[in-house]
Enzyme design. Structure first.
Site, PDB file in Angstrom:
ATOM      1  N   ASN A   1      72.840 -19.454 -52.549  1.00  0.00           N
ATOM      2  CA  ASN A   1      73.857 -19.347 -52.399  1.00  0.00           C
ATOM      3  C   ASN A   1      74.928 -19.497 -53.414  1.00  0.00           C
ATOM      4  O   ASN A   1      74.831 -20.083 -54.278  1.00  0.00           O
ATOM      5  CB  ASN A   1      74.439 -21.100 -51.280  1.00  0.00           C
ATOM      6  CG  ASN A   1      75.944 -21.205 -52.075  1.00  0.00           C
ATOM      7  OD1 ASN A   1      76.771 -20.451 -51.806  1.00  0.00           O
ATOM      8  ND2 ASN A   1      76.580 -22.943 -51.898  1.00  0.00           N
TER       9      ASN A   1
ATOM     10  N   LYS B   1      77.774 -19.171 -54.315  1.00  0.00           N
ATOM     11  CA  LYS B   1      79.010 -19.823 -54.288  1.00  0.00           C
ATOM     12  C   LYS B   1      80.254 -19.012 -54.878  1.00  0.00           C
ATOM     13  O   LYS B   1      80.324 -17.291 -54.349  1.00  0.00           O
ATOM     14  CB  LYS B   1      78.600 -20.973 -54.961  1.00  0.00           C
ATOM     15  CG  LYS B   1      77.987 -22.100 -55.189  1.00  0.00           C
ATOM     16  CD  LYS B   1      78.231 -22.911 -55.865  1.00  0.00           C
ATOM     17  CE  LYS B   1      76.383 -23.439 -55.645  1.00  0.00           C
ATOM     18  NZ  LYS B   1      76.691 -25.291 -56.123  1.00  0.00           N
TER      19      LYS B   1
ATOM     20  N   HIS C   1      79.112 -27.369 -46.797  1.00  0.00           N
ATOM     21  CA  HIS C   1      78.538 -27.655 -47.226  1.00  0.00           C
ATOM     22  C   HIS C   1      79.137 -28.754 -48.035  1.00  0.00           C
ATOM     23  O   HIS C   1      80.756 -28.814 -48.572  1.00  0.00           O
ATOM     24  CB  HIS C   1      78.689 -26.212 -48.621  1.00  0.00           C
ATOM     25  CG  HIS C   1      77.882 -26.387 -49.855  1.00  0.00           C
ATOM     26  ND1 HIS C   1      78.262 -27.099 -51.268  1.00  0.00           N
ATOM     27  CD2 HIS C   1      76.161 -26.211 -50.362  1.00  0.00           C
ATOM     28  CE1 HIS C   1      77.338 -26.517 -51.941  1.00  0.00           C
ATOM     29  NE2 HIS C   1      76.547 -25.835 -51.441  1.00  0.00           N
TER      30      HIS C   1
ATOM     31  N   GLU D   1      80.589 -29.512 -51.783  1.00  0.00           N
ATOM     32  CA  GLU D   1      81.619 -28.701 -52.294  1.00  0.00           C
ATOM     33  C   GLU D   1      83.030 -28.271 -50.825  1.00  0.00           C
ATOM     34  O   GLU D   1      83.741 -28.290 -51.571  1.00  0.00           O
ATOM     35  CB  GLU D   1      81.465 -27.428 -53.415  1.00  0.00           C
ATOM     36  CG  GLU D   1      80.525 -27.497 -53.968  1.00  0.00           C
ATOM     37  CD  GLU D   1      79.524 -26.987 -54.662  1.00  0.00           C
ATOM     38  OE1 GLU D   1      79.766 -25.548 -54.934  1.00  0.00           O
ATOM     39  OE2 GLU D   1      77.962 -26.582 -55.445  1.00  0.00           O
TER      40      GLU D   1
ATOM     41  N   GLU E   1      71.235 -31.859 -47.998  1.00  0.00           N
ATOM     42  CA  GLU E   1      71.646 -31.583 -50.340  1.00  0.00           C
ATOM     43  C   GLU E   1      71.856 -32.984 -50.259  1.00  0.00           C
ATOM     44  O   GLU E   1      73.434 -33.039 -50.351  1.00  0.00           O
ATOM     45  CB  GLU E   1      72.364 -30.263 -50.170  1.00  0.00           C
ATOM     46  CG  GLU E   1      71.848 -28.974 -49.263  1.00  0.00           C
ATOM     47  CD  GLU E   1      72.438 -28.591 -49.827  1.00  0.00           C
ATOM     48  OE1 GLU E   1      71.910 -27.470 -51.401  1.00  0.00           O
ATOM     49  OE2 GLU E   1      74.564 -27.776 -49.989  1.00  0.00           O
TER      50      GLU E   1
ATOM     51  N   GLY F   1      74.036 -28.583 -58.469  1.00  0.00           N
ATOM     52  CA  GLY F   1      74.146 -27.548 -59.627  1.00  0.00           C
ATOM     53  C   GLY F   1      73.921 -29.343 -60.852  1.00  0.00           C
ATOM     54  O   GLY F   1      74.483 -29.542 -62.140  1.00  0.00           O
TER      55      GLY F   1
ATOM     56  N   SER G   1      69.249 -28.424 -57.196  1.00  0.00           N
ATOM     57  CA  SER G   1      69.018 -28.022 -58.282  1.00  0.00           C
ATOM     58  C   SER G   1      67.370 -27.625 -57.890  1.00  0.00           C
ATOM     59  O   SER G   1      66.013 -27.557 -58.430  1.00  0.00           O
ATOM     60  CB  SER G   1      68.236 -29.155 -58.947  1.00  0.00           C
ATOM     61  OG  SER G   1      69.650 -29.692 -59.169  1.00  0.00           O
TER      62      SER G   1
HETATM   63  C1  PEP Z   1      73.889 -25.911 -53.273  1.00  0.00           C
HETATM   64  O1  PEP Z   1      74.861 -25.363 -54.008  1.00  0.00           O
HETATM   65  O2  PEP Z   1      73.934 -25.456 -51.946  1.00  0.00           O
HETATM   66  C2  PEP Z   1      73.114 -25.913 -54.238  1.00  0.00           C
HETATM   67  C3  PEP Z   1      72.178 -26.913 -53.807  1.00  0.00           C
HETATM   68  O3  PEP Z   1      73.026 -25.844 -55.321  1.00  0.00           O
HETATM   69  P1  PEP Z   1      72.027 -25.304 -56.790  1.00  0.00           P
HETATM   70  O4  PEP Z   1      70.554 -25.743 -56.384  1.00  0.00           O
HETATM   71  O5  PEP Z   1      72.614 -25.143 -58.008  1.00  0.00           O
HETATM   72  O6  PEP Z   1      71.586 -27.507 -57.017  1.00  0.00           O
END
Ligand code: PEP
Length: 259
Positions: A11, A13, A97, A99, A169, A175, A215
């Site tokens: 992703n 973003k 998601h 966000e 997640e 992040g 992450s």
């Molecule tokens: C995400 O945005 O779905 C995500 C898992 O981000 P990150 O890998 O940067 O934690």
């Protein structure tokens, strides 16, 4: 027992110009044949979808959008529909998601409508669920994930549910550089699989693809993938560099071959 082949979705973003996107997709497409039956999916911003489609078409690399509206067209400024995503070459779409939930007020009810739209248009929804740090600390993780699944799936039937990819997640791991410990992630993945078994039966639950996100990097992908119910990864930051994204797929593939 060896596991199913991994699915690793990146992703992006709100990152990447067209030139940056082309370079990233080209490098991933070039690496794909070396990754056996691991499947990689790139999820660029809408502006780069058509260009990415030119590079991924006919390859083992899939293409996804980051959002979808539940209507097919209409006065919804700033939104994108299922037919538009299909037109741009997508076969996947990220839904719910954290966000989107946090900054754009998406709810489990709108997530459900979006899942329906994706399925209606032949797109594979990547349905994201996850708890906040406060919810985890209050011991409410399982309740929260259960509610997100109950409302997000609603009356979705078994055939349609089998076309959904799930992504766990934890919001506190996205992040932040703070990954869930493998056992913490596995506990929730096993719960999701159990929930699918309750709703749809054992064969559907066994075949369901449940990704972990938060992450993930090449350094932790192997150990996470060894967990029984982790079938791949949804990757944010580390998907913006071909080496780290491909490295995650490669580590997951290595773990999938462990007896
Ligand atoms: C995400 O945005 O779905 C995500 C898992 O981000 P990150 O890998 O940067 O934690």
């Amino acid at each position: 027992m060896s596991k199913k082949a991994p699915l690793v979705a990146g992703n992006w973003k709100m990152h990447a110009t067209l030139a940056e996107g082309r370079a990233l997709v080209s490098a991933i497409v070039t690496a794909a044949p070396g990754l056996g039956n691991a499947r990689m999916v790139v999820i660029p911003p809408f502006t780069a979808l058509s260009e990415a489609a030119k590079l991924t078409v006919g390859t083992a690399v899939g293409l996804g959008g980051q959002n979808i509206h539940w209507e097919d067209k209409g006065a919804f400024t700033g939104e994108i529909s299922g037919p538009m995503l299909r037109d741009a070459g997508c076969d996947y779409v990220v839904i719910g998601h954290s966000e989107r939930r946090q900054y754009f007020s998406e709810t489990d009810a709108t997530v459900h409508k979006k899942v329906g739209a994706a399925l209606r248009h032949g797109l594979t929804p990547i349905l994201c669920v996850g708890e906040s740090l406060e919810e985890r600390e209050a011991g409410k993780t399982i309740d929260r994930i259960g509610a997100q699944l109950d409302v997000g799936l609603g009356e979705t039937g078994r055939g349609d549910a089998e076309r959904i990819v799930f992504a766990y997640e934890p919001v506190w791991a996205i992040g932040t550089g703070r990954t869930a410990a493998p056992a913490q992630a596995e506990e929730v993945h096993a719960f999701i699989r159990g929930k699918l078994e309750e709703k749809y039966g054992k064969p559907t639950a066994a075949c369901a693809i449940i990704l972990y996100g938060g992450s993930v990097k090449p350094a932790n992908a192997y150990i996470l993938y060894l967990e029984r119910d982790i079938d791949g990864f949804l990757v944010g930051g580390a998907s913006l560099e071909a080496d780290s994204f491909v490295g995650i797929a490669s580590e997951a593939l290595r773990a999938s071959k462990e007896e």
